[in-house]
Design a protein around this motif. Structure first.
Motif, PDB file in Angstrom:
ATOM      1  N   CYS A 299       1.093  -1.127   0.047  1.00 49.09           N
ATOM      2  CA  CYS A 299       0.194   0.184  -0.074  1.00 49.09           C
ATOM      3  C   CYS A 299       1.067   1.545   0.280  1.00 49.09           C
ATOM      4  O   CYS A 299       0.555   2.217  -0.453  1.00 49.09           O
ATOM      5  N   LEU A 300       1.760   1.868   0.820  1.00 45.74           N
ATOM      6  CA  LEU A 300       2.665   2.382   0.787  1.00 45.74           C
ATOM      7  C   LEU A 300       3.418   2.818  -0.486  1.00 45.74           C
ATOM      8  O   LEU A 300       3.946   3.806  -0.994  1.00 45.74           O
ATOM      9  N   THR A 301       3.641   1.771  -0.887  1.00 42.46           N
ATOM     10  CA  THR A 301       4.450   1.780  -2.101  1.00 42.46           C
ATOM     11  C   THR A 301       3.946   1.700  -3.961  1.00 42.46           C
ATOM     12  O   THR A 301       4.112   2.211  -4.583  1.00 42.46           O
ATOM     13  N   LEU A 302       2.322   1.455  -3.922  1.00 44.90           N
ATOM     14  CA  LEU A 302       1.449   1.923  -5.391  1.00 44.90           C
ATOM     15  C   LEU A 302       1.894   3.158  -5.820  1.00 44.90           C
ATOM     16  O   LEU A 302       1.782   3.607  -6.444  1.00 44.90           O
ATOM     17  N   PRO A 303       1.923   4.100  -4.235  1.00 49.57           N
ATOM     18  CA  PRO A 303       1.721   5.021  -5.285  1.00 49.57           C
ATOM     19  C   PRO A 303       2.789   5.885  -6.103  1.00 49.57           C
ATOM     20  O   PRO A 303       2.300   6.798  -6.559  1.00 49.57           O
ATOM     21  N   GLY A 307       1.554   2.788 -12.286  1.00 49.76           N
ATOM     22  CA  GLY A 307       0.874   1.979 -13.288  1.00 49.76           C
ATOM     23  C   GLY A 307       0.931   1.086 -12.852  1.00 49.76           C
ATOM     24  O   GLY A 307       0.066  -0.126 -13.369  1.00 49.76           O
ATOM     25  N   LEU A 308       1.139   0.510 -11.504  1.00 48.63           N
ATOM     26  CA  LEU A 308       1.073  -0.924 -10.996  1.00 48.63           C
ATOM     27  C   LEU A 308      -0.599  -1.475 -10.387  1.00 48.63           C
ATOM     28  O   LEU A 308      -1.033  -2.394 -10.384  1.00 48.63           O
ATOM     29  N   ASN A 309      -0.437  -0.205 -10.536  1.00 42.91           N
ATOM     30  CA  ASN A 309      -1.834   0.206  -9.782  1.00 42.91           C
ATOM     31  C   ASN A 309      -2.999   0.641 -10.807  1.00 42.91           C
ATOM     32  O   ASN A 309      -4.213   1.612 -10.537  1.00 42.91           O
ATOM     33  N   VAL A 320      -6.580   3.400 -16.790  1.00 45.96           N
ATOM     34  CA  VAL A 320      -7.000   3.523 -15.736  1.00 45.96           C
ATOM     35  C   VAL A 320      -6.201   3.928 -14.101  1.00 45.96           C
ATOM     36  O   VAL A 320      -5.967   2.812 -14.185  1.00 45.96           O
ATOM     37  N   GLN A 321      -6.206   4.874 -13.557  1.00 49.76           N
ATOM     38  CA  GLN A 321      -4.880   3.977 -12.758  1.00 49.76           C
ATOM     39  C   GLN A 321      -5.574   4.850 -11.271  1.00 49.76           C
ATOM     40  O   GLN A 321      -6.679   5.321 -11.336  1.00 49.76           O
ATOM     41  N   ASN A 322      -5.534   4.120 -10.214  1.00 45.76           N
ATOM     42  CA  ASN A 322      -6.522   3.807  -9.123  1.00 45.76           C
ATOM     43  C   ASN A 322      -6.045   4.935  -8.511  1.00 45.76           C
ATOM     44  O   ASN A 322      -4.737   4.526  -8.250  1.00 45.76           O
ATOM     45  N   HIS A 323      -6.449   5.543  -7.399  1.00 48.99           N
ATOM     46  CA  HIS A 323      -6.054   6.387  -6.185  1.00 48.99           C
ATOM     47  C   HIS A 323      -6.065   6.050  -4.903  1.00 48.99           C
ATOM     48  O   HIS A 323      -6.091   6.430  -4.128  1.00 48.99           O
ATOM     49  N   PHE A 324      -6.970   4.583  -4.715  1.00 51.02           N
ATOM     50  CA  PHE A 324      -7.121   3.585  -3.826  1.00 51.02           C
ATOM     51  C   PHE A 324      -6.007   2.325  -3.783  1.00 51.02           C
ATOM     52  O   PHE A 324      -6.308   2.735  -5.608  1.00 51.02           O
ATOM     53  N   VAL A 325      -6.764   1.502  -2.447  1.00 53.36           N
ATOM     54  CA  VAL A 325      -5.626   0.455  -2.976  1.00 53.36           C
ATOM     55  C   VAL A 325      -7.080  -0.844  -2.369  1.00 53.36           C
ATOM     56  O   VAL A 325      -7.122  -0.074  -0.889  1.00 53.36           O
ATOM     57  N   ASP A 326      -7.650  -1.378  -3.526  1.00 53.79           N
ATOM     58  CA  ASP A 326      -8.288  -2.582  -2.867  1.00 53.79           C
ATOM     59  C   ASP A 326      -7.470  -3.974  -3.244  1.00 53.79           C
ATOM     60  O   ASP A 326      -7.121  -4.415  -4.166  1.00 53.79           O
ATOM     61  N   LEU A 327      -6.962  -4.296  -2.133  1.00 52.71           N
ATOM     62  CA  LEU A 327      -5.780  -5.155  -2.085  1.00 52.71           C
ATOM     63  C   LEU A 327      -6.731  -6.864  -1.914  1.00 52.71           C
ATOM     64  O   LEU A 327      -6.465  -6.777  -0.783  1.00 52.71           O
ATOM     65  N   GLY A 328      -6.127  -7.445  -2.868  1.00 49.66           N
ATOM     66  CA  GLY A 328      -6.706  -9.220  -2.657  1.00 49.66           C
ATOM     67  C   GLY A 328      -5.441 -10.001  -2.295  1.00 49.66           C
ATOM     68  O   GLY A 328      -4.074  -9.473  -2.251  1.00 49.66           O
ATOM     69  N   ARG A 343     -11.058  -3.706   1.309  1.00 46.46           N
ATOM     70  CA  ARG A 343     -10.943  -2.366   0.810  1.00 46.46           C
ATOM     71  C   ARG A 343     -10.581  -1.093   0.971  1.00 46.46           C
ATOM     72  O   ARG A 343     -10.279  -1.678   2.943  1.00 46.46           O
ATOM     73  N   GLU A 344     -10.194  -0.276   0.196  1.00 45.30           N
ATOM     74  CA  GLU A 344      -9.810   0.966   0.642  1.00 45.30           C
ATOM     75  C   GLU A 344      -8.181   0.428   1.268  1.00 45.30           C
ATOM     76  O   GLU A 344      -8.294   0.834   2.637  1.00 45.30           O
TER      77      GLU A 344
END
Length: 361
Positions: A299-303, A307-309, A320-328, A343-344
């Motif tokens: 979560c800290l690295t994706l921002p 391109g990875l999110n 489409v780049q997400n500004h949130f992280v729904d972590l699977g 979620r979030e």
């Protein structure tokens, strides 16, 4: 005299190119080989040099427009008069007439047409037989990042140590002996013998965790910082090379085999951090483990690497780049491999992340 410059064939199989930007304007005086424009094909951005010396009279396409190969791109006014229709040359003068009429040829666009002689054929190279052993060594040398120690490759895969009745009992209870063996393993005994009592103890621990998860209060989330634009996504229109790359990657998902790579990472400092967090009495109820730390690190690295999110919206032709992280989180269950989602997740602190993982488990 007016000369039209047609878009040349910029590569095998490329039927069009998009004008990225013009470096000249109508009325400009250009010299031979001066860069006229940048065009983007499905493979690269290419600079087009001028085949003439003169004045730009017409730009047939604007920046952002797509031009087909062979279509007019730009026109020049060059010195000289319009050529008159010559008499048919005799056979002896055909070659000299062809040389006089040859237009300037751009480097990289193929040889100018000529009827003199036949093209020289390249000499064949005799192949050298390579043994299977040397071929394997060549592959390892060429891709050291994929090569692994021979001892590891040759080592047989051993199943967990247990008796047939215990293996059947574990299978009936839905217990994966590989996971149980990994949990029981120690430095002194990396492959312990699993008994029926170990399986029952493992089932009891799972039951306790499930009961605790049901009694856990809802996870508290830290406030999420508002985005500068107020949007949860950023849409990036793409074209040219990136567009063709995206289309090719979508096709490859259904037509090409995929490869998974494994890396060995030194987590000594991470385990020391986890031990210190577990020793903190204020955090003892959160049960922070390696998975929680890795999830928080993602979560800290994706921002930093948006391109990875992101995902590819084929209908809109946009990334489409997400500004949130729904972590699977992938989990092996009796029903198979499932991926429950937090979620979030970017709004969770490390203790809250550990609590969320425990609820999912």
């Amino acid at each position: 005299m007016k000369q039209e410059f047609l878009l040349p064939d910029l590569g095998e199989g490329l039927a069009e190119a998009e004008v990225v930007q013009w470096l000249v304007a109508v009325g400009d005086t250009v010299t031979l080989n001066q860069t006229l424009a940048e065009v983007e094909t499905a493979k690269a951005v290419v600079e087009l040099p001028s085949p003439y010396e003169g004045t730009v009279s017409v730009l047939h396409a604007q920046a952002g427009e797509t031009v087909e190969v062979g279509a007019p791109l730009i026109a020049f006014e060059v010195a000289g008069e319009e050529p008159s229709v010559p008499d048919a040359p005799t056979t002896g003068d055909a070659e000299s007439a062809l040389e006089e009429k040859a237009e300037p040829n751009l480097v990289g666009y193929g040889a100018a047409p000529s009827s003199r002689g036949r093209p020289a054929r390249r000499a064949r190279r005799v192949g050298v037989a390579v043994s299977d052993a040397s071929a394997e060594e060549a592959v390892r040398a060429a891709a050291p990042h994929d090569a692994v120690a021979t001892a590891v490759v040759d080592a047989p895969l051993e199943r967990p140590r247990s008796t047939p009745p215990v293996r059947k009992y574990a299978k009936d209870q839905g217990v994966d002996l590989v996971l149980l063996s990994a949990e029981m393993a120690t430095v002194d005994d990396p492959a312990p013998l699993i008994t029926r009592r170990d399986v029952d103890a493992y089932l009891a621990r799972i039951s306790e965790r499930s009961t605790a998860a049901r009694d856990t209060t809802p996870v508290e989330r830290t406030p999420q910082a508002p985005l500068p634009s107020g949007e949860r996504m950023t849409r990036i229109p793409i074209r040219g090379v990136r567009k063709h790359t995206a289309e090719a990657m979508v096709r490859s998902a259904f037509t090409a085999p995929h490869v998974t790579t494994f890396h060995t990472v030194d987590v000594t400092d991470t385990m020391a951090l986890i031990a210190s967090l577990r020793a903190d009495r204020t955090l003892s109820e959160h049960r922070i483990g390696p998975l929680a730390v890795v999830a928080k690190a993602v979560c800290l690295t994706l921002p930093q690497y948006p391109g990875l999110n992101a995902f590819w919206d084929e209908s809109a032709g946009e990334i489409v780049q997400n500004h949130f992280v729904d972590l699977g989180i992938a989990a092996a269950t009796d029903r198979g491999l499932i991926v429950p989602v937090i979620r979030e997740a970017q709004s969770l602190s490390l203790p809250a992340m550990a609590d969320a993982l425990r609820v999912l488990a």
